[in-house]
Design a protein around this motif. Structure first.
Motif, PDB file in Angstrom:
ATOM      1  N   PRO A 114      42.226  33.500  36.348  1.00 13.32           N
ATOM      2  CA  PRO A 114      43.171  34.367  37.048  1.00 13.32           C
ATOM      3  C   PRO A 114      42.529  35.212  38.140  1.00 13.32           C
ATOM      4  CG  PRO A 114      43.569  34.440  34.689  1.00 13.32           C
ATOM      5  CD  PRO A 114      42.303  33.666  34.878  1.00 13.32           C
ATOM      6  N   ASP A 115      41.244  35.557  37.985  1.00 16.87           N
ATOM      7  CA  ASP A 115      40.592  36.411  38.978  1.00 16.87           C
ATOM      8  C   ASP A 115      40.445  35.725  40.331  1.00 16.87           C
ATOM      9  OD1 ASP A 115      40.353  38.353  37.064  1.00 16.87           O
ATOM     10  OD2 ASP A 115      38.185  38.163  36.802  1.00 16.87           O
ATOM     11  N   ILE A 116      40.461  34.394  40.368  1.00 16.31           N
ATOM     12  CA  ILE A 116      40.265  33.694  41.639  1.00 16.31           C
ATOM     13  C   ILE A 116      41.438  32.777  41.970  1.00 16.31           C
ATOM     14  CG2 ILE A 116      37.733  33.807  41.481  1.00 16.31           C
ATOM     15  CD1 ILE A 116      37.850  30.792  40.668  1.00 16.31           C
ATOM     16  N   LYS A 117      42.575  32.999  41.328  1.00 19.25           N
ATOM     17  CA  LYS A 117      43.692  32.062  41.457  1.00 19.25           C
ATOM     18  C   LYS A 117      44.210  31.947  42.892  1.00 19.25           C
ATOM     19  CE  LYS A 117      47.265  35.416  40.070  1.00 19.25           C
ATOM     20  NZ  LYS A 117      47.943  35.436  41.404  1.00 19.25           N
ATOM     21  N   ASP A 118      43.992  32.981  43.719  1.00 21.11           N
ATOM     22  CA  ASP A 118      44.480  32.934  45.094  1.00 21.11           C
ATOM     23  C   ASP A 118      43.354  32.797  46.115  1.00 21.11           C
ATOM     24  OD1 ASP A 118      47.198  33.311  44.318  1.00 21.11           O
ATOM     25  OD2 ASP A 118      46.787  35.451  44.046  1.00 21.11           O
ATOM     26  N   HIS A 119      42.118  32.589  45.625  1.00 22.09           N
ATOM     27  CA  HIS A 119      40.998  32.533  46.556  1.00 22.09           C
ATOM     28  C   HIS A 119      40.939  31.173  47.250  1.00 22.09           C
ATOM     29  CE1 HIS A 119      36.993  32.987  48.242  1.00 22.09           C
ATOM     30  NE2 HIS A 119      37.007  34.262  47.870  1.00 22.09           N
ATOM     31  N   GLU A 120      40.591  31.183  48.526  1.00 23.76           N
ATOM     32  CA  GLU A 120      40.566  29.947  49.308  1.00 23.76           C
ATOM     33  C   GLU A 120      39.535  28.942  48.805  1.00 23.76           C
ATOM     34  OE1 GLU A 120      38.942  30.298  53.305  1.00 23.76           O
ATOM     35  OE2 GLU A 120      38.210  32.316  52.814  1.00 23.76           O
ATOM     36  N   TRP A 121      38.525  29.406  48.034  1.00 23.08           N
ATOM     37  CA  TRP A 121      37.471  28.512  47.566  1.00 23.08           C
ATOM     38  C   TRP A 121      37.731  27.963  46.165  1.00 23.08           C
ATOM     39  CZ3 TRP A 121      33.060  32.381  49.097  1.00 23.08           C
ATOM     40  CH2 TRP A 121      32.916  32.382  50.488  1.00 23.08           C
ATOM     41  N   ARG A 122      38.868  28.287  45.582  1.00 24.42           N
ATOM     42  CA  ARG A 122      39.101  27.928  44.176  1.00 24.42           C
ATOM     43  C   ARG A 122      39.023  26.423  43.931  1.00 24.42           C
ATOM     44  NH1 ARG A 122      43.799  29.052  46.704  1.00 24.42           N
ATOM     45  NH2 ARG A 122      45.586  27.646  46.426  1.00 24.42           N
ATOM     46  N   THR A 138      28.046  27.512  41.737  1.00 25.21           N
ATOM     47  CA  THR A 138      29.440  27.964  41.824  1.00 25.21           C
ATOM     48  C   THR A 138      29.636  29.105  42.807  1.00 25.21           C
ATOM     49  OG1 THR A 138      29.098  29.516  40.007  1.00 25.21           O
ATOM     50  CG2 THR A 138      29.961  27.310  39.440  1.00 25.21           C
ATOM     51  N   GLY A 139      28.569  29.870  43.060  1.00 24.97           N
ATOM     52  CA  GLY A 139      28.714  31.079  43.870  1.00 24.97           C
ATOM     53  C   GLY A 139      29.003  32.319  43.052  1.00 24.97           C
ATOM     54  N   PHE A 140      29.143  32.172  41.721  1.00 25.47           N
ATOM     55  CA  PHE A 140      29.391  33.313  40.851  1.00 25.47           C
ATOM     56  C   PHE A 140      28.086  34.035  40.507  1.00 25.47           C
ATOM     57  CE2 PHE A 140      32.966  30.532  38.940  1.00 25.47           C
ATOM     58  CZ  PHE A 140      33.874  30.965  39.903  1.00 25.47           C
ATOM     59  N   ALA A 141      28.205  35.331  40.204  1.00 26.09           N
ATOM     60  CA  ALA A 141      27.089  36.072  39.627  1.00 26.09           C
ATOM     61  C   ALA A 141      26.806  35.523  38.226  1.00 26.09           C
ATOM     62  CB  ALA A 141      27.425  37.556  39.557  1.00 26.09           C
ATOM     63  N   ASN A 142      25.697  35.948  37.641  1.00 24.50           N
ATOM     64  CA  ASN A 142      25.404  35.517  36.274  1.00 24.50           C
ATOM     65  C   ASN A 142      26.545  35.910  35.351  1.00 24.50           C
ATOM     66  OD1 ASN A 142      24.010  34.430  34.111  1.00 24.50           O
ATOM     67  ND2 ASN A 142      22.606  36.144  33.900  1.00 24.50           N
ATOM     68  N   TRP A 143      26.990  37.180  35.440  1.00 26.40           N
ATOM     69  CA  TRP A 143      28.101  37.673  34.631  1.00 26.40           C
ATOM     70  C   TRP A 143      29.054  38.486  35.490  1.00 26.40           C
ATOM     71  CZ3 TRP A 143      28.211  34.849  30.656  1.00 26.40           C
ATOM     72  CH2 TRP A 143      27.033  34.462  30.009  1.00 26.40           C
ATOM     73  N   ARG A 144      30.326  38.438  35.191  1.00 34.62           N
ATOM     74  CA  ARG A 144      31.317  39.142  36.000  1.00 34.62           C
ATOM     75  C   ARG A 144      31.161  40.660  35.921  1.00 34.62           C
ATOM     76  NH1 ARG A 144      36.832  36.770  34.431  1.00 34.62           N
ATOM     77  NH2 ARG A 144      35.567  34.936  33.952  1.00 34.62           N
ATOM     78  N   ARG A 145      30.487  41.156  34.903  1.00 40.37           N
ATOM     79  CA  ARG A 145      30.236  42.602  34.862  1.00 40.37           C
ATOM     80  C   ARG A 145      29.368  43.049  36.035  1.00 40.37           C
ATOM     81  NH1 ARG A 145      27.307  40.653  30.313  1.00 40.37           N
ATOM     82  NH2 ARG A 145      25.034  40.667  30.617  1.00 40.37           N
ATOM     83  N   GLY A 178      31.867  44.100  39.247  1.00 41.00           N
ATOM     84  CA  GLY A 178      32.979  44.990  38.967  1.00 41.00           C
ATOM     85  C   GLY A 178      33.886  44.571  37.842  1.00 41.00           C
ATOM     86  N   GLY A 179      33.413  43.686  36.963  1.00 35.39           N
ATOM     87  CA  GLY A 179      34.220  43.258  35.828  1.00 35.39           C
ATOM     88  C   GLY A 179      35.186  42.138  36.138  1.00 35.39           C
ATOM     89  N   GLN A 180      35.172  41.654  37.369  1.00 38.08           N
ATOM     90  CA  GLN A 180      36.022  40.538  37.755  1.00 38.08           C
ATOM     91  C   GLN A 180      35.174  39.382  38.258  1.00 38.08           C
ATOM     92  OE1 GLN A 180      38.884  42.251  40.616  1.00 38.08           O
ATOM     93  NE2 GLN A 180      40.434  41.977  39.019  1.00 38.08           N
ATOM     94  N   LEU A 181      35.700  38.170  38.079  1.00 35.71           N
ATOM     95  CA  LEU A 181      35.010  36.992  38.592  1.00 35.71           C
ATOM     96  C   LEU A 181      35.193  36.945  40.098  1.00 35.71           C
ATOM     97  CD1 LEU A 181      33.409  34.549  37.468  1.00 35.71           C
ATOM     98  CD2 LEU A 181      35.553  33.255  37.568  1.00 35.71           C
ATOM     99  N   ARG A 182      34.080  36.964  40.815  1.00 33.35           N
ATOM    100  CA  ARG A 182      34.125  36.951  42.273  1.00 33.35           C
ATOM    101  C   ARG A 182      33.086  35.965  42.814  1.00 33.35           C
ATOM    102  NH1 ARG A 182      36.919  41.512  44.021  1.00 33.35           N
ATOM    103  NH2 ARG A 182      37.084  43.224  42.502  1.00 33.35           N
ATOM    104  N   PHE A 183      33.387  35.420  43.968  1.00 32.94           N
ATOM    105  CA  PHE A 183      32.423  34.558  44.651  1.00 32.94           C
ATOM    106  C   PHE A 183      31.445  35.409  45.446  1.00 32.94           C
ATOM    107  CE2 PHE A 183      36.095  31.621  44.317  1.00 32.94           C
ATOM    108  CZ  PHE A 183      35.469  30.528  43.726  1.00 32.94           C
TER     109      PHE A 183
END
Length: 361
Positions: free
Chosen positions: A114-122, A135-142, A145-150
Motif C-alpha cells: 500500500p505504501d507504493i501503490k501509486d508510485h510510478e516505479w511500482r 529494489t531501491g528500498f532501504a534495508n528497513w522501512r523504519r 519514516g516508517g513507510q516503504l519508499r524508493f
C-alpha cells in the motif's frame, strides 16, 4: 558486517591445500583443541559448524553452552538471522524452475504494498531485482519514516534490503496461494530431510535453542509467530549444510537458473576492490540471486552472513570447487571467536588473497 565476514574467512587460511590432506577426524581433533578457548576469550556461549567437501557433509560439531545449563550439541537450534535470505531465494528459483513464477514478472500483478501503490516505479519491481538487492528500498522501512519508499529506481543500483526480501516473500505467497513456510517446507526442507529447520516456533524447539547473547549478556530468543523472508529462521548447522550441499549439486533447479544464481546481477566490483591491490580482486563481484558472488576468473565463491543483536552466522560454498561450510554462533561477536578458533580451514588462494586485502583496508 562485510568486513567482519572477510576477517572471519581470513582465519581459515593456513597453507593452500592443507585441509584437503586431512581426514574429518583430524579436522575435528584440531577444532576440539582451539574452539573452547576461543569461545571463552570472546564470551561467545556456543558455536556449531558443518563442513562440506565434494558436495557432501563430512564434519559436524558443536562446542560451548546452549543455555539453561545444557551443553551445545549438533542438535542445538540457532537463529541464523540473514542466512534466511538464501532460503527465500531458493524457494523462488525452484518455483521458477517449474514455471510457477517468472523472475522477471512485475510483482505488482500479484502483490503491491500500500505504501507504493501509486508510485510510478511500482511495476518495475521483479523477483530478480529483489533477490539481488536492486529494489531501491532501504534495508528497513523504519529508516524511511516508517513507510516503504524508493531511494532509487529499481534496477538502477544496489542497496541491501530486508524489505526487498519481505516484498518477494509476499509476492510468492500471493502468486502461489501458499505461505512461505509451506513453500520452503515442500520445496527444500522435506526433500533434504531438514527436520530441524523452521521459520516459526515449533513444539520441538523446547530444550534445543542456543540462547542468544550480546557482548556476553544473555538475551531472550526471538521466535517468529509468522514466517519472514529475511530473518529469524531456526536451524542446525547440519541442516543448513544439507541445503548448501544441494546447491552445490544443483538439485531442483534448471541448469540456466543454477548458472544465474551464481552470476553477478548487482555489480560491486569497483566498490569492493577500491584501494586494494588489483591482483587480489576478483574478476567480478557483487550480488547474485540470494548470495554474494566472488568470481575469480571462473572459480566462483558464494557467501552470506547473518548478524543480529544476539547472533553471528556465516555460510559459503562454491559450485566449482564443490566445497562449503556453515558456522553458527549465538553471539553478536561470534565472528571474533571464529577468527581465533578456525585457523585450520583453508580456502582457494585467490579467495584468500582478496579477503586478506579486505581485512587490511
Amino acid at each position: 558486517m562485510a568486513r567482519l565476514a572477510a576477517v572471519l574467512l581470513l582465519s581459515m587460511l593456513p597453507a593452500p591445500g592443507l585441509a584437503a590432506q586431512r581426514d574429518p577426524a583430524a579436522i575435528r581433533q584440531q577444532l576440539d583443541g582451539v574452539v573452547p578457548a576461543a569461545l571463552a576469550r570472546h564470551k561467545v556461549p556456543a558455536l556449531s559448524l558443518a563442513l562440506i567437501r565434494d558436495g557432501r557433509i563430512d564434519v559436524v560439531a558443536a562446542w560451548g553452552a546452549q543455555g539453561g545449563g545444557q551443553p551445545a550439541t549438533p542438535n542445538s537450534l540457532f537463529n541464523v538471522a540473514s542466512l534466511t535470505k538464501p532460503i527465500t531465494a531458493e524457494v523462488a528459483l525452484r518455483l521458477a524452475s517449474t514455471g510457477r513464477i517468472d523472475l522477471d514478472e512485475a510483482m505488482a500483478a500479484h502483490w503491491l504494498d500500500p505504501d507504493i501503490k501509486d508510485h510510478e516505479w511500482r511495476n518495475r519491481l521483479t523477483a530478480r531485482l529483489a533477490l539481488s538487492h536492486q529494489t531501491g528500498f532501504a534495508n528497513w522501512r523504519r529508516q524511511t519514516g516508517g513507510q516503504l519508499r524508493f531511494r532509487f529506481a529499481p534496477g538502477t543500483g544496489y542497496g541491501y534490503s530486508g524489505e526487498g526480501y519481505e516484498y518477494v516473500g509476499r509476492y510468492l505467497q500471493a502468486k502461489t496461494g501458499e505461505g512461505l513456510d509451506a513453500l520452503a517446507g515442500r520445496l527444500i526442507f522435506a526433500p533434504l530431510a531438514m527436520a530441524s529447520t523452521s521459520h516459526t516456533g515449533q513444539a520441538w524447539f523446547a530444550g534445543r535453542i542456543a540462547a542468544p547473547s550480546h557482548d556476553g549478556a544473555p538475551l531472550p530468543p526471538v521466535i517468529a509467530a509468522q514466517p519472514t523472508a529475511s530473518d529469524d529462521l531456526y536451524t542446525t548447522a547440519a541442516d543448513y549444510a544439507a541445503f548448501l550441499a544441494s546447491l552445490i549439486r544443483s538439485e531442483a533447479v534448471t541448469p540456466d537458473l543454477a548458472s544465474q544464481r551464481a552470476t553477478v546481477h548487482a555489480d560491486q566490483t569497483r566498490q569492493m576492490c577500491n584501494q586494494r591491490a588489483p591482483a587480489t580482486c576478483p574478476a567480478r563481484a557483487g550480488f547474485g540471486l540470494g548470495w554474494q558472488v566472488l568470481d575469480f576468473a571462473g572459480t566462483r565463491f558464494l557467501m552470506h552472513t547473518g548478524n543480529d543483536r544476539g547472533e553471528f552466522t556465516f555460510a559459503y560454498w562454491s559450485p566449482d570447487t564443490r566445497e562449503g561450510g556453515v558456522i553458527l554462533t549465538n553471539s553478536n561477536v561470534g565472528g571474533l571467536a571464529i577468527i581465533d578458533a578456525l585457523p585450520a580451514l583453508d580456502l582457494d588462494p585467490r579467495f584468500a588473497a582478496y579477503l586478506k586485502a579486505v581485512a587490511e583496508n
